[in-house]
Design a protein around this motif. Structure first.
Motif, PDB file in Angstrom:
ATOM      1  N   ARG A 177      33.545 -62.489 -39.483  1.00  0.00           N
ATOM      2  CA  ARG A 177      32.277 -63.236 -39.520  1.00  0.00           C
ATOM      3  C   ARG A 177      31.086 -62.289 -39.645  1.00  0.00           C
ATOM      4  O   ARG A 177      30.145 -62.543 -40.381  1.00  0.00           O
ATOM      5  N   LEU A 178      31.122 -61.201 -38.885  1.00  0.00           N
ATOM      6  CA  LEU A 178      29.989 -60.270 -38.841  1.00  0.00           C
ATOM      7  C   LEU A 178      29.803 -59.530 -40.149  1.00  0.00           C
ATOM      8  O   LEU A 178      28.689 -59.190 -40.524  1.00  0.00           O
ATOM      9  N   THR A 227      38.881 -61.883 -36.308  1.00  0.00           N
ATOM     10  CA  THR A 227      38.084 -63.039 -36.715  1.00  0.00           C
ATOM     11  C   THR A 227      36.595 -62.765 -36.526  1.00  0.00           C
ATOM     12  O   THR A 227      35.776 -63.063 -37.398  1.00  0.00           O
ATOM     13  N   VAL A 228      36.231 -62.186 -35.389  1.00  0.00           N
ATOM     14  CA  VAL A 228      34.820 -61.895 -35.135  1.00  0.00           C
ATOM     15  C   VAL A 228      34.294 -60.893 -36.165  1.00  0.00           C
ATOM     16  O   VAL A 228      33.215 -61.081 -36.740  1.00  0.00           O
ATOM     17  N   LEU A 237      33.265 -53.249 -32.862  1.00  0.00           N
ATOM     18  CA  LEU A 237      32.613 -54.384 -32.195  1.00  0.00           C
ATOM     19  C   LEU A 237      32.024 -53.946 -30.857  1.00  0.00           C
ATOM     20  O   LEU A 237      30.912 -54.352 -30.494  1.00  0.00           O
ATOM     21  N   GLU A 238      32.759 -53.110 -30.117  1.00  0.00           N
ATOM     22  CA  GLU A 238      32.229 -52.615 -28.845  1.00  0.00           C
ATOM     23  C   GLU A 238      30.933 -51.847 -29.078  1.00  0.00           C
ATOM     24  O   GLU A 238      29.960 -52.019 -28.338  1.00  0.00           O
ATOM     25  N   ARG A 288      28.827 -52.191 -31.482  1.00  0.00           N
ATOM     26  CA  ARG A 288      27.748 -53.119 -31.844  1.00  0.00           C
ATOM     27  C   ARG A 288      27.182 -53.830 -30.620  1.00  0.00           C
ATOM     28  O   ARG A 288      26.004 -54.177 -30.590  1.00  0.00           O
ATOM     29  N   HIS A 295      45.666 -63.189 -36.511  1.00  0.00           N
ATOM     30  CA  HIS A 295      44.379 -63.830 -36.201  1.00  0.00           C
ATOM     31  C   HIS A 295      43.846 -63.340 -34.863  1.00  0.00           C
ATOM     32  O   HIS A 295      43.536 -64.163 -33.998  1.00  0.00           O
ATOM     33  N   SER A 296      43.748 -62.062 -34.622  1.00  0.00           N
ATOM     34  CA  SER A 296      43.210 -61.647 -33.324  1.00  0.00           C
ATOM     35  C   SER A 296      41.729 -61.989 -33.253  1.00  0.00           C
ATOM     36  O   SER A 296      41.061 -62.168 -34.280  1.00  0.00           O
ATOM     37  N   ARG A 297      41.200 -62.053 -32.028  1.00  0.00           N
ATOM     38  CA  ARG A 297      39.780 -62.346 -31.865  1.00  0.00           C
ATOM     39  C   ARG A 297      38.928 -61.272 -32.524  1.00  0.00           C
ATOM     40  O   ARG A 297      37.947 -61.581 -33.196  1.00  0.00           O
ATOM     41  N   ASN A 298      39.307 -60.005 -32.356  1.00  0.00           N
ATOM     42  CA  ASN A 298      38.535 -58.937 -32.998  1.00  0.00           C
ATOM     43  C   ASN A 298      38.501 -59.104 -34.508  1.00  0.00           C
ATOM     44  O   ASN A 298      37.477 -58.868 -35.156  1.00  0.00           O
ATOM     45  N   ASP A 344      37.151 -64.171 -44.295  1.00  0.00           N
ATOM     46  CA  ASP A 344      36.046 -64.611 -43.428  1.00  0.00           C
ATOM     47  C   ASP A 344      36.428 -65.813 -42.552  1.00  0.00           C
ATOM     48  O   ASP A 344      36.897 -66.835 -43.053  1.00  0.00           O
ATOM     49  N   GLY A 345      36.207 -65.690 -41.235  1.00  0.00           N
ATOM     50  CA  GLY A 345      36.489 -66.766 -40.290  1.00  0.00           C
ATOM     51  C   GLY A 345      37.963 -66.951 -40.028  1.00  0.00           C
ATOM     52  O   GLY A 345      38.365 -67.914 -39.358  1.00  0.00           O
ATOM     53  N   HIS A 346      38.762 -66.039 -40.511  1.00  0.00           N
ATOM     54  CA  HIS A 346      40.190 -66.257 -40.574  1.00  0.00           C
ATOM     55  C   HIS A 346      40.916 -65.093 -39.877  1.00  0.00           C
ATOM     56  O   HIS A 346      40.998 -65.074 -38.660  1.00  0.00           O
TER      57      HIS A 346
END
Lengths: 212, 212, 212, 212
Positions: free
Chosen positions: D114-115, D110-111, D205-206, D208, D105-108, D176-178
């Motif tokens: 969602r995206l 999960t983010v 993500l960077e 974006r 479940h890293s932040r990257n 998603d969200g996970h």
């Protein structure tokens, strides 16, 4: 018998230990994801100690360091050198003063390589840390870090690098979608250059996030 | 003979040990990239213990700490002090209550210095952590962290800092493209100020990425 | 004599050790900058073990933990409790099931508090990690993390928190420009809530940087 | 008696130790927030060693590892397996060559989930690190990392994954969200895939954030 070796095995033992200690620190910084990256130190006029292909660099041991000649051919070993060995040896061949080559894959390096592949370089100017590059004595200067197209053909990549080195004096280059090569007269200088490029690329990316 | 030294060698041994332990922690935080940054502690009314020029601060040892007088001249050593020594000693000379000066190069500090060089200061207001600065007792205040132009001429930089200190009471300043200077009555207070500036600059930069 | 103490000194020793070990981990995560943040564990029906005012939390020892009663008054000590002690004790007084209160100042927490002070809450919805909050069994829910105005008057802050707790069941709140309070039945649950809030706030901030 | 066990207890001891050492490293990287995430290794043709439900993964011990069969049912234990056990065992059932499944479940992660939930996949192309995925030999390719809708009903999730695996060969998927599921023939390969996905999602993500 070790006397049959074309290099000094004690020198190799010394350099391999130095390489392992330093590479583990770079791995701990997160700059060698997914078994990527490779690292080398000059042994003598015609031999280089280099990390073997693959393997988690945070667990590198002396057994993961092998010897190649300046054409990138393995010497007295059946280990397979990294596909990118040629990019190390071309630097040792060209510049007698180079003692260490570091190739890393930090996120900043990879992202910058994608962003600046179009212009073909990242301009770094006005930073005090430009003084970290050997020969620079002021921040009132600019460095262009070249970004080369990626290729799986090392001869193509090496030819690009040679053309680059014919044109300008540089302490490193990026490969698009890939990572950074940097070097120095010894491992301390090469790491100073690596830390400076990483820091300055990080600053540039942060500034771009703020659209400056 | 140590009796010939103009400072107390036991005091130096004590301060050097304190400096090494703290600097290694700051280096581990990534705030001293590429052998940058320098750090000092007051020894007595006329002497300062300061890190020598260059060197990876994560490997600093007591041998990397030297003594200078308040004019920044080396005392009883042939080591070369950092070019920026004068920016330390001018603070010790001016304020008898200053016992420690810390100069770091974190990415947040360098990026903020570039972004706010135009206005000449970073305004920090409304943060609870403003109470971390000695003398502040509320978040209902604002601090302007000055940003000075960079120069390789330390006399020019020192004159700018003196003019700044004539105008206002501050606990630190940024130099454009460079990093942060901060200080305190002892190393604990100086580190508290350093952590507070680093944190607040980080918050401001994050907010700017969201265009607030 | 320890028999004169209104609390069990062995229980205090046990809780202080637990607190020190956990707080040092939170400090290592960078969530307690510049001597900020405070932490507590319930000792019994009328006493709480809480970190004393100030001090670098990465160096916290058992000597930095003191006892207060549920009105926030020091018990059998001349140490000064944190100004924010009342925000801990009001929770222990109100809810018999609360065994631990954690107050941290991470950058994500502080930045989110600034961004969402206007609406007065951060809406967290659709995340699997919402299940980390005691009582939640699905991601198909939403949590509003309240953001309260900051004040140096703890009675004002405590009254705001009481009004909030009258209105809704929450596992934490932010204070504008300041940080997060969160709690649980024991330190493991409180840390799970802290990690979940920190993670979810970090996700929300990342998404905002991409203007989603 | 251990001879009554349907699996080799020595094999379990060996695998549990391997799992604990690796999971603690992943937890230290911050990829298992708030007791989330689960991890497994194949024991034999019909048994899997898997982390039990909940618990701080940075403190995982061998006692936190249990055995399930390929239907996800606990074997010779009264411990409760994670609700998501079925997502592990469906992979071991389907592919005899899979020896390890990692869910983080890293932040990257999960983010990104969602995206990219809308398009249903994250396209990763042109990166040298695509070569980290088993079977890839060039950066001149693209990988679509699927993003599946989240559900608390594991049968629903498992059916989505089965439909996905019917359509395409993949080394992982996001929910998603996970977070991320990824796998490999052994723990070294699964970790290489995990590090590569984490790195490449971080790069995307960077980029974006800079609106590229």
């Amino acid at each position: 018998m070790s006397t049959a070796l074309p290099y000094d095995p004690q020198q190799l033992a010394h350099r391999a230990g130095e390489l392992v200690a330093n590479v583990r620190e770079l791995a701990a910084a997160g700059w060698t994801p997914a078994t990527s990256s490779n690292f080398s130190l000059r042994l003598d006029d015609s031999h280089v100690a280099i990390t073997a292909s693959g393997g988690d660099k945070s667990r590198l041991t002396e057994a993961g360091v092998m010897v190649v000649d300046l054409d990138g051919q393995p010497v007295a070993t059946d280990r397979r050198p990294s596909a990118e060995t040629l990019l190390h040896t071309q630097l040792y061949s060209r510049f007698a003063g180079i003692g260490c080559v570091l190739h890393t894959h930090s996120r900043n390096q990879t992202v910058a390589s994608r962003l600046y592949a179009g212009p073909g370089h990242v301009r770094l100017d006005g930073y005090e840390l430009l003084k970290a590059f050997a020969g620079n004595t002021t921040h009132e200067t600019a460095i262009d870090l070249p970004v080369l197209p990626n290729s799986q053909d090392m001869r193509t990549l090496a030819a690009q690098v040679d053309a680059l080195l014919d044109r300008q004096c540089v302490w490193g280059y990026l490969i698009d979608g890939h990572g950074l090569y940097t070097w120095g007269r010894d491992i301390a200088e090469a790491r100073r250059h690596l830390e400076a490029f990483e820091f300055l690329l990080g600053c540039e990316l942060e500034l771009r996030k703020m659209h400056r």
